[in-house]
Design an enzyme around this catalytic site. Structure first.
Site, mmCIF file in Angstrom:
data_model
loop_
_atom_site.group_PDB
_atom_site.id
_atom_site.type_symbol
_atom_site.label_atom_id
_atom_site.label_comp_id
_atom_site.label_asym_id
_atom_site.label_seq_id
_atom_site.Cartn_x
_atom_site.Cartn_y
_atom_site.Cartn_z
ATOM 1 N N ILE A 155 0.825 -1.207 0.000
ATOM 2 C CA ILE A 155 0.000 0.000 0.000
ATOM 3 C C ILE A 155 0.864 1.265 0.000
ATOM 4 O O ILE A 155 0.388 2.343 -0.359
ATOM 5 C CB ILE A 155 -0.949 -0.038 1.226
ATOM 6 C CG1 ILE A 155 -2.179 0.816 0.996
ATOM 7 C CG2 ILE A 155 -0.236 0.347 2.505
ATOM 8 C CD1 ILE A 155 -3.289 0.575 2.022
ATOM 9 N N ASN A 180 12.019 -8.376 6.631
ATOM 10 C CA ASN A 180 12.206 -7.718 7.915
ATOM 11 C C ASN A 180 11.755 -8.689 9.007
ATOM 12 O O ASN A 180 10.673 -9.260 8.913
ATOM 13 C CB ASN A 180 11.379 -6.427 7.977
ATOM 14 C CG ASN A 180 11.820 -5.397 6.956
ATOM 15 O OD1 ASN A 180 13.000 -5.319 6.623
ATOM 16 N ND2 ASN A 180 10.887 -4.617 6.443
ATOM 17 N N GLN A 225 10.258 -5.110 11.227
ATOM 18 C CA GLN A 225 8.980 -5.791 10.967
ATOM 19 C C GLN A 225 7.862 -5.087 11.729
ATOM 20 O O GLN A 225 7.970 -4.834 12.930
ATOM 21 C CB GLN A 225 9.059 -7.262 11.377
ATOM 22 C CG GLN A 225 7.814 -8.052 10.977
ATOM 23 C CD GLN A 225 7.945 -9.554 11.256
ATOM 24 O OE1 GLN A 225 8.949 -10.021 11.800
ATOM 25 N NE2 GLN A 225 6.916 -10.303 10.886
ATOM 26 N N HIS A 233 6.182 -12.284 5.666
ATOM 27 C CA HIS A 233 6.068 -11.756 4.305
ATOM 28 C C HIS A 233 7.454 -11.457 3.743
ATOM 29 O O HIS A 233 8.377 -11.128 4.472
ATOM 30 C CB HIS A 233 5.197 -10.495 4.245
ATOM 31 C CG HIS A 233 5.607 -9.413 5.202
ATOM 32 N ND1 HIS A 233 5.294 -9.435 6.543
ATOM 33 C CD2 HIS A 233 6.317 -8.274 5.006
ATOM 34 C CE1 HIS A 233 5.781 -8.352 7.132
ATOM 35 N NE2 HIS A 233 6.416 -7.626 6.223
ATOM 36 N N LEU A 234 7.526 -11.568 2.426
ATOM 37 C CA LEU A 234 8.691 -11.106 1.672
ATOM 38 C C LEU A 234 8.278 -9.868 0.902
ATOM 39 O O LEU A 234 7.185 -9.833 0.318
ATOM 40 C CB LEU A 234 9.131 -12.167 0.653
ATOM 41 C CG LEU A 234 9.798 -13.429 1.182
ATOM 42 C CD1 LEU A 234 10.077 -14.368 0.000
ATOM 43 C CD2 LEU A 234 11.085 -13.106 1.920
ATOM 44 N N HIS A 235 9.144 -8.858 0.915
ATOM 45 C CA HIS A 235 8.959 -7.714 0.033
ATOM 46 C C HIS A 235 9.687 -8.033 -1.276
ATOM 47 O O HIS A 235 10.871 -8.400 -1.248
ATOM 48 C CB HIS A 235 9.593 -6.461 0.618
ATOM 49 C CG HIS A 235 8.998 -5.983 1.915
ATOM 50 N ND1 HIS A 235 8.196 -4.872 1.995
ATOM 51 C CD2 HIS A 235 9.095 -6.454 3.182
ATOM 52 C CE1 HIS A 235 7.836 -4.674 3.259
ATOM 53 N NE2 HIS A 235 8.379 -5.625 4.005
HETATM 54 P P1 AMP Z 1 7.145 -4.819 7.416
HETATM 55 O O1 AMP Z 1 7.682 -3.515 7.918
HETATM 56 O O2 AMP Z 1 8.189 -5.690 6.786
HETATM 57 O O3 AMP Z 1 6.315 -5.543 8.460
HETATM 58 O O4 AMP Z 1 6.199 -4.432 6.194
HETATM 59 C C1 AMP Z 1 4.821 -4.295 6.276
HETATM 60 C C2 AMP Z 1 4.387 -3.718 4.977
HETATM 61 O O5 AMP Z 1 2.968 -3.840 4.868
HETATM 62 C C3 AMP Z 1 4.691 -2.208 4.796
HETATM 63 O O6 AMP Z 1 5.546 -2.035 3.656
HETATM 64 C C4 AMP Z 1 3.318 -1.580 4.571
HETATM 65 O O7 AMP Z 1 3.333 -0.538 3.628
HETATM 66 C C5 AMP Z 1 2.488 -2.771 4.101
HETATM 67 N N1 AMP Z 1 1.061 -2.674 4.347
HETATM 68 C C6 AMP Z 1 0.442 -2.318 5.485
HETATM 69 N N2 AMP Z 1 -0.895 -2.389 5.344
HETATM 70 C C7 AMP Z 1 -1.124 -2.808 4.077
HETATM 71 C C8 AMP Z 1 -2.305 -3.073 3.313
HETATM 72 N N3 AMP Z 1 -3.539 -2.932 3.841
HETATM 73 N N4 AMP Z 1 -2.172 -3.476 2.031
HETATM 74 C C9 AMP Z 1 -0.932 -3.616 1.490
HETATM 75 N N5 AMP Z 1 0.215 -3.388 2.155
HETATM 76 C C10 AMP Z 1 0.130 -2.992 3.432
#
Ligand code: AMP
Length: 112
Positions: A31, A85, A92, A98-100
């Site tokens: 997002i 992360n 995190q 999750h993987l980015h």
């Molecule tokens: P992390 O910091 O690795 O836990 O990454 C979490 C990721 O989730 C961040 O890059 C956010 O931008 C993403 N995120 C949070 N809410 C949503 C959502 N509703 N849809 C898509 N991505 C999201």
């Protein structure tokens, strides 16, 4: 009802732009993208982080393979970054593994 944001995306309760699916994983656009391509790849089963998912090697392999498939379909032939992360100090924020998949611009090291 689960409080986990990504479980709620898996169930369809919260909308997301899904780009691909596999037997054990789901890929959708972040997002708040940090690059032209920024997709999150998550296991459909709730697991807290990637090291925990490694206890289920089939699911971990499926996750990484889906990330590679997304990168290919996004045209990231020259490379991309896969980020996991892990834990609060690791950045995190969402505690569902999750993987980015990040690409579409040149990325340096260390990340910034
Ligand atoms: P992390 O910091 O690795 O836990 O990454 C979490 C990721 O989730 C961040 O890059 C956010 O931008 C993403 N995120 C949070 N809410 C949503 C959502 N509703 N849809 C898509 N991505 C999201």
């Amino acid at each position: 009802m689960t409080e986990c944001l990504f479980c709620r995306i898996v169930s369809g309760e919260i909308p997301a732009e899904v780009v691909a699916t596999s037997e054990h994983a789901l890929a959708f656009r972040d997002i708040n993208p940090t690059a032209p391509t920024h997709v999150l790849v998550i296991p459909t089963r709730h697991v807290v982080d990637i090291p925990t998912l490694a206890q289920a090697p089939t699911e971990l392999a499926d996750l990484v393979a889906l990330g590679a498939r997304v990168a290919a379909s996004e045209g990231l032939d020259d490379g991309y970054r896969l980020v996991a992360n892990t834990g609060r100090a690791g950045g995190q924020v969402v505690f569902h593994a999750h993987l980015h998949v990040i690409g579409g611009r040149r990325m340096g090291w260390p990340p910034g």
